[in-house]
Write a protein that holds these residues in place. Sequence first.
Motif, PDB file in Angstrom:
ATOM      1  N   GLN A  92     -30.020  15.157  26.948  1.00 22.50           N
ATOM      2  CA  GLN A  92     -31.311  16.040  27.849  1.00 22.50           C
ATOM      3  C   GLN A  92     -31.904  14.476  27.089  1.00 22.50           C
ATOM      4  OE1 GLN A  92     -33.154  17.201  29.624  1.00 22.50           O
ATOM      5  NE2 GLN A  92     -32.769  19.374  29.325  1.00 22.50           N
ATOM      6  N   MET A  93     -32.414  12.882  28.041  1.00 21.37           N
ATOM      7  CA  MET A  93     -33.064  12.080  27.689  1.00 21.37           C
ATOM      8  C   MET A  93     -34.259  12.895  28.257  1.00 21.37           C
ATOM      9  SD  MET A  93     -30.659  10.425  26.187  1.00 21.37           S
ATOM     10  CE  MET A  93     -30.828   8.349  26.079  1.00 21.37           C
ATOM     11  N   ALA A  94     -34.938  12.167  28.045  1.00 23.97           N
ATOM     12  CA  ALA A  94     -37.151  12.137  27.833  1.00 23.97           C
ATOM     13  C   ALA A  94     -37.046  10.643  28.685  1.00 23.97           C
ATOM     14  CB  ALA A  94     -38.122  12.232  27.209  1.00 23.97           C
ATOM     15  N   ILE A 114     -35.188   7.661  25.905  1.00 24.98           N
ATOM     16  CA  ILE A 114     -34.791   8.476  24.244  1.00 24.98           C
ATOM     17  C   ILE A 114     -34.476   9.680  24.189  1.00 24.98           C
ATOM     18  CG2 ILE A 114     -35.596   8.506  22.384  1.00 24.98           C
ATOM     19  CD1 ILE A 114     -37.887   6.511  23.081  1.00 24.98           C
ATOM     20  N   LEU A 116     -33.966  13.673  23.416  1.00 27.77           N
ATOM     21  CA  LEU A 116     -35.242  14.897  23.198  1.00 27.77           C
ATOM     22  C   LEU A 116     -34.286  14.761  21.662  1.00 27.77           C
ATOM     23  CD1 LEU A 116     -35.831  17.670  24.851  1.00 27.77           C
ATOM     24  CD2 LEU A 116     -37.258  15.174  24.665  1.00 27.77           C
TER      25      LEU A 116
END
Lengths: 235, 94
Positions: A92-94, A114, A116
């Motif tokens: 899961q990327m922000a 980035i 999570l």
Amino acid sequence: MSDNASGNAVATGNGGGGDGGDGNGGGTTTSPTPRDVPDPQESVLSLAQLIGAPIHALVDAEAQSAMATARFIRSVGFTGNGDGMGDLGELQMARFKRRQRHADGREDDVEVQIPLLSMLPIPALQIKDAELDYTVKIVQTEALPQRQAEVNQLMATKDPGILGGPTGEPPATLRATFAREQGSNGRRSVDMLVKMKLRIEQADMPGGLAQLLALASESSSQDVLPEGEEEARDG
Amino acid sequence: MTAIQPGMIPCPSCSRPLALPIESVLTGRAIVCAGCGLELTAQREASRDAMDALGNWYEETASARKAAASAQAPDTNPPVATPPAPKPRRRPRR
Ligand SMILES: [Zn+2]
């Protein structure tokens, strides 16, 4: 538990409680008198079971804590379904945007991704110290039948030193119950005595988790955003 | 890019440690690097799933964070012995 956990189980005979029961703890083994027969509510177990039960609970608690950590990583760190043991999915990327200024004064926006997982503290608790204090009352002793033959054989070697003391008594199962606490007024309380003192701490990062985080961090990336794909700054 | 510790990343520009406050990420407020002045802004729409997951985590852990913060706050008052919670009265057994 951590490597340096100092599980400290203290089993003490309580001398039969405060109601005039004769002292039958502390290693003295006598056959139970009617007064010593425990209440039906009291569970009489083998001493090993009695000591083992709280320790078992500690191990269970640590296992549950580890499972909670795993669930957290699944649900927050990955795009797959957080429940169950199915596919983890992707990390899961922000996404972030940063403005990049070039030497010639030109500016463009760069997208930074980035994971999570590297943004959040991962909960990983462990029991650092566990101090268990039991007060047990030995209510019954019985020879272990399955070991009797073994004992007889050893007795035949006429080496009394091998077995339980100079008399060569066969090994016994001690049946015991948690003793009732002696109240300040000399009366016995209804509380069973198992004192448990735990110190919980955030565990050091396990090797596997550190590796996962390192991998997650390495998947951080930066890409120049094409013109016009900038998200209006909200808030 | 290697995470330094949870909530800290190396600044994408100058590589100094840069804190990513979750509140700023969730609200889309700019996070400014003290080292080089870089501004990092969460793209909330573009990373909606991540924001949802982060928002859920933030809500679920709110009480725990509050408790941890109050436990770490320095005592302004001298410690006062708190009386034990009143025990429910029991009827005497016969
Ligand atoms: Zn910087």
